[in-house]
Design a protein around this motif. Structure first.
Motif, PDB file in Angstrom:
ATOM      1  N   ILE A   1       0.711  10.014  -3.350  1.00 16.50           N
ATOM      2  CA  ILE A   1      -0.058  10.141  -2.105  1.00 16.50           C
ATOM      3  C   ILE A   1       0.940  10.152  -0.957  1.00 16.50           C
ATOM      4  O   ILE A   1       1.626   9.162  -0.702  1.00 16.50           O
ATOM      5  CB  ILE A   1      -1.063   8.984  -1.957  1.00 16.50           C
ATOM      6  CG1 ILE A   1      -2.050   8.964  -3.129  1.00 16.50           C
ATOM      7  CG2 ILE A   1      -1.815   9.065  -0.622  1.00 16.50           C
ATOM      8  CD1 ILE A   1      -3.014   7.791  -3.135  1.00 16.50           C
TER       9      ILE A   1
ATOM     10  N   PRO B   1      -1.146   8.393   4.159  1.00 19.53           N
ATOM     11  CA  PRO B   1      -2.024   7.229   3.981  1.00 19.53           C
ATOM     12  C   PRO B   1      -3.452   7.553   4.367  1.00 19.53           C
ATOM     13  O   PRO B   1      -3.718   8.461   5.167  1.00 19.53           O
ATOM     14  CB  PRO B   1      -1.404   6.172   4.905  1.00 19.53           C
ATOM     15  CG  PRO B   1      -0.691   6.953   5.943  1.00 19.53           C
ATOM     16  CD  PRO B   1      -0.169   8.181   5.261  1.00 19.53           C
ATOM     17  N   LYS B   2      -4.381   6.814   3.821  1.00 21.31           N
ATOM     18  CA  LYS B   2      -5.792   7.032   4.127  1.00 21.31           C
ATOM     19  C   LYS B   2      -6.061   6.756   5.607  1.00 21.31           C
ATOM     20  O   LYS B   2      -6.836   7.456   6.243  1.00 21.31           O
ATOM     21  CB  LYS B   2      -6.644   6.113   3.248  1.00 21.31           C
ATOM     22  CG  LYS B   2      -8.136   6.336   3.415  1.00 21.31           C
ATOM     23  CD  LYS B   2      -8.922   5.470   2.451  1.00 21.31           C
ATOM     24  CE  LYS B   2     -10.417   5.711   2.610  1.00 21.31           C
ATOM     25  NZ  LYS B   2     -11.221   4.874   1.685  1.00 21.31           N
ATOM     26  N   GLU B   3      -5.448   5.751   6.140  1.00 20.66           N
ATOM     27  CA  GLU B   3      -5.474   5.453   7.572  1.00 20.66           C
ATOM     28  C   GLU B   3      -4.021   5.325   8.036  1.00 20.66           C
ATOM     29  O   GLU B   3      -3.156   4.887   7.276  1.00 20.66           O
ATOM     30  CB  GLU B   3      -6.231   4.155   7.869  1.00 20.66           C
ATOM     31  CG  GLU B   3      -7.700   4.182   7.502  1.00 20.66           C
ATOM     32  CD  GLU B   3      -8.496   5.072   8.437  1.00 20.66           C
ATOM     33  OE1 GLU B   3      -7.978   5.383   9.533  1.00 20.66           O
ATOM     34  OE2 GLU B   3      -9.624   5.448   8.079  1.00 20.66           O
ATOM     35  N   THR B   4      -3.793   5.704   9.263  1.00 19.78           N
ATOM     36  CA  THR B   4      -2.420   5.695   9.759  1.00 19.78           C
ATOM     37  C   THR B   4      -1.786   4.309   9.662  1.00 19.78           C
ATOM     38  O   THR B   4      -0.597   4.174   9.318  1.00 19.78           O
ATOM     39  CB  THR B   4      -2.391   6.161  11.235  1.00 19.78           C
ATOM     40  OG1 THR B   4      -3.066   7.407  11.336  1.00 19.78           O
ATOM     41  CG2 THR B   4      -0.971   6.309  11.724  1.00 19.78           C
TER      42      THR B   4
ATOM     43  N   CYS C   1       0.837  -1.208   0.000  1.00 14.96           N
ATOM     44  CA  CYS C   1       0.000   0.000   0.000  1.00 14.96           C
ATOM     45  C   CYS C   1       0.871   1.257   0.000  1.00 14.96           C
ATOM     46  O   CYS C   1       0.600   2.220  -0.744  1.00 14.96           O
ATOM     47  CB  CYS C   1      -0.923  -0.016   1.202  1.00 14.96           C
ATOM     48  SG  CYS C   1      -2.016   1.410   1.310  1.00 14.96           S
ATOM     49  N   GLN C   2       1.900   1.276   0.801  1.00 22.29           N
ATOM     50  CA  GLN C   2       2.784   2.439   0.860  1.00 22.29           C
ATOM     51  C   GLN C   2       3.473   2.669  -0.478  1.00 22.29           C
ATOM     52  O   GLN C   2       3.570   3.803  -0.977  1.00 22.29           O
ATOM     53  CB  GLN C   2       3.819   2.245   1.970  1.00 22.29           C
ATOM     54  CG  GLN C   2       4.728   3.450   2.178  1.00 22.29           C
ATOM     55  CD  GLN C   2       5.655   3.249   3.363  1.00 22.29           C
ATOM     56  OE1 GLN C   2       5.640   2.197   4.011  1.00 22.29           O
ATOM     57  NE2 GLN C   2       6.472   4.251   3.655  1.00 22.29           N
TER      58      GLN C   2
ATOM     59  N   ASP D   1       0.765   3.791  -3.067  1.00 19.64           N
ATOM     60  CA  ASP D   1       0.297   5.160  -2.796  1.00 19.64           C
ATOM     61  C   ASP D   1       1.342   6.187  -3.203  1.00 19.64           C
ATOM     62  O   ASP D   1       1.023   7.244  -3.793  1.00 19.64           O
ATOM     63  CB  ASP D   1      -0.026   5.313  -1.306  1.00 19.64           C
ATOM     64  CG  ASP D   1      -1.360   4.676  -0.936  1.00 19.64           C
ATOM     65  OD1 ASP D   1      -2.114   4.314  -1.861  1.00 19.64           O
ATOM     66  OD2 ASP D   1      -1.643   4.517   0.275  1.00 19.64           O
TER      67      ASP D   1
ATOM     68  N   PHE E   1      -2.366   2.056   7.504  1.00 23.89           N
ATOM     69  CA  PHE E   1      -2.262   1.522   6.145  1.00 23.89           C
ATOM     70  C   PHE E   1      -0.799   1.345   5.740  1.00 23.89           C
ATOM     71  O   PHE E   1      -0.495   0.495   4.901  1.00 23.89           O
ATOM     72  CB  PHE E   1      -2.983   2.438   5.162  1.00 23.89           C
ATOM     73  CG  PHE E   1      -4.462   2.136   5.014  1.00 23.89           C
ATOM     74  CD1 PHE E   1      -5.151   1.470   6.017  1.00 23.89           C
ATOM     75  CD2 PHE E   1      -5.153   2.521   3.869  1.00 23.89           C
ATOM     76  CE1 PHE E   1      -6.498   1.191   5.879  1.00 23.89           C
ATOM     77  CE2 PHE E   1      -6.504   2.228   3.725  1.00 23.89           C
ATOM     78  CZ  PHE E   1      -7.185   1.572   4.739  1.00 23.89           C
TER      79      PHE E   1
ATOM     80  N   ASP F   1      -4.633   8.171  16.836  1.00 21.95           N
ATOM     81  CA  ASP F   1      -4.804   7.230  15.730  1.00 21.95           C
ATOM     82  C   ASP F   1      -4.519   5.804  16.187  1.00 21.95           C
ATOM     83  O   ASP F   1      -5.192   4.842  15.778  1.00 21.95           O
ATOM     84  CB  ASP F   1      -3.889   7.609  14.562  1.00 21.95           C
ATOM     85  CG  ASP F   1      -4.330   8.923  13.931  1.00 21.95           C
ATOM     86  OD1 ASP F   1      -5.509   9.277  14.099  1.00 21.95           O
ATOM     87  OD2 ASP F   1      -3.474   9.570  13.295  1.00 21.95           O
TER      88      ASP F   1
ATOM     89  N   GLU G   1      -8.568   0.663  -5.000  1.00 22.88           N
ATOM     90  CA  GLU G   1      -7.800   1.855  -5.354  1.00 22.88           C
ATOM     91  C   GLU G   1      -6.698   1.562  -6.363  1.00 22.88           C
ATOM     92  O   GLU G   1      -6.463   2.351  -7.289  1.00 22.88           O
ATOM     93  CB  GLU G   1      -7.208   2.458  -4.073  1.00 22.88           C
ATOM     94  CG  GLU G   1      -6.483   3.774  -4.289  1.00 22.88           C
ATOM     95  CD  GLU G   1      -7.433   4.904  -4.636  1.00 22.88           C
ATOM     96  OE1 GLU G   1      -6.984   5.889  -5.255  1.00 22.88           O
ATOM     97  OE2 GLU G   1      -8.647   4.798  -4.298  1.00 22.88           O
TER      98      GLU G   1
ATOM     99  N   TYR H   1      -9.054  -2.073   0.140  1.00 24.73           N
ATOM    100  CA  TYR H   1      -8.571  -0.778  -0.350  1.00 24.73           C
ATOM    101  C   TYR H   1      -7.602  -0.978  -1.513  1.00 24.73           C
ATOM    102  O   TYR H   1      -7.675  -0.260  -2.528  1.00 24.73           O
ATOM    103  CB  TYR H   1      -7.888  -0.024   0.785  1.00 24.73           C
ATOM    104  CG  TYR H   1      -7.154   1.215   0.349  1.00 24.73           C
ATOM    105  CD1 TYR H   1      -7.835   2.403   0.077  1.00 24.73           C
ATOM    106  CD2 TYR H   1      -5.765   1.202   0.190  1.00 24.73           C
ATOM    107  CE1 TYR H   1      -7.158   3.547  -0.330  1.00 24.73           C
ATOM    108  CE2 TYR H   1      -5.075   2.327  -0.213  1.00 24.73           C
ATOM    109  CZ  TYR H   1      -5.778   3.497  -0.477  1.00 24.73           C
ATOM    110  OH  TYR H   1      -5.096   4.631  -0.876  1.00 24.73           O
TER     111      TYR H   1
END
Length: 253
Positions: A175, A178-181, A166-167, A170, A183, A200, A223, A219
């Motif tokens: 990005i 992150p959408k959530e910490t 994800c990192q 993104d 993630f 968080d 995404e 996600y």
């Protein structure tokens, strides 16, 4: 016993080595004691029980004679010695054995003793059975806990794998946050934590590992059209749904 003549040739020929006279005297004392025991045993009067037992054994060993009234009646009815009882000779040949009760316990005591022994044995068997069941249950519980821990470790590994993917994906889309910490994999800098990070963490701690993994993989699929189980980034949602088996590890097994 006559005393030895210390002036005779027999005494001179005896072995006079040190210690031998003492050994000889000990042997003589032992022999004298054994002779005394034998004499006492012969002269000892037998008890009434011993005399009764001897007379009873002697009578039981000897066959019945004509002086016995019961045997005489049998002979008058045609019975012959050594012949089986009954009209057709199907009965017993030897008399019913005599069982002598020597103990002082009452009637039924042996049956009670036998029943108690059987109950004790049954209780012991039940304890063994219960112990075996407890051991089997403990083994089953251990296997379940071990399997659960293995699954948890596997989910934690899949979660870290999803966070890294994800990192990376993104950042490829520029990005920065992150959408959530949780993630992304958090940097190992414990000194740089502010109040927002703590809040968080408190929020994310309410979620279990399996819930985080389910949210993060969903996600990534929505995404970035990426499936961590396949390790593939698809072109679009249609390509993902047509070529990817599913959205969980069980679907890919």
């Amino acid at each position: 016993d006559e005393e030895e003549d210390y002036m005779s040739d027999l005494f001179i020929k005896q072995d006079v080595r040190p210690g031998l006279p003492m050994v000889r005297r000990v042997k003589e004392a032992i022999q004298k004691e054994e002779k005394q025991k034998e004499a006492n045993e012969k002269n000892r009067q037998k008890s009434i029980k011993e005399e009764e037992k001897e007379r009873r054994d002697l009578v039981l060993k000897s066959a019945l004679g004509n002086e016995n009234k019961g045997f005489a009646l049998l002979q008058k009815m045609g019975y012959k010695s050594g012949q089986a009882l009954g009209k057709s000779g199907e009965g017993i040949v030897e008399p019913i054995p005599l069982n002598i009760k020597t103990g002082r316990s009452g009637l039924g005591h042996e049956e009670l003793k036998k029943r108690k022994a059987e109950e004790k044995l049954e209780n012991y068997r039940q304890k063994l059975h219960m112990k075996k069941q407890a051991n089997e249950q403990a083994a089953d519980q251990f296997r379940v806990r071990f399997k659960t821990k293995q699954e948890e470790r596997k989910m934690e590994g899949d979660l870290r794998k999803s966070q890294r993917a994800c990192q990376q994906l993104d950042m490829q889309k520029d990005i920065d946050v992150p959408k959530e910490t949780w993630f992304w994999i958090e940097p190992e800098e414990e000194d740089k934590k502010d109040e927002e990070d703590k809040e968080d963490e408190c929020t994310s701690s309410d979620l279990s590992v399996s819930e985080k993994l389910h949210i993060l993989t969903a996600y990534l699929r929505q995404e970035h059209f990426y499936c961590i189980w396949c390790g593939t980034t698809y072109e679009d949602s249609e390509d993902l749904s047509s070529n990817c088996p599913g959205d969980s590890a069980a679907d890919h097994d």
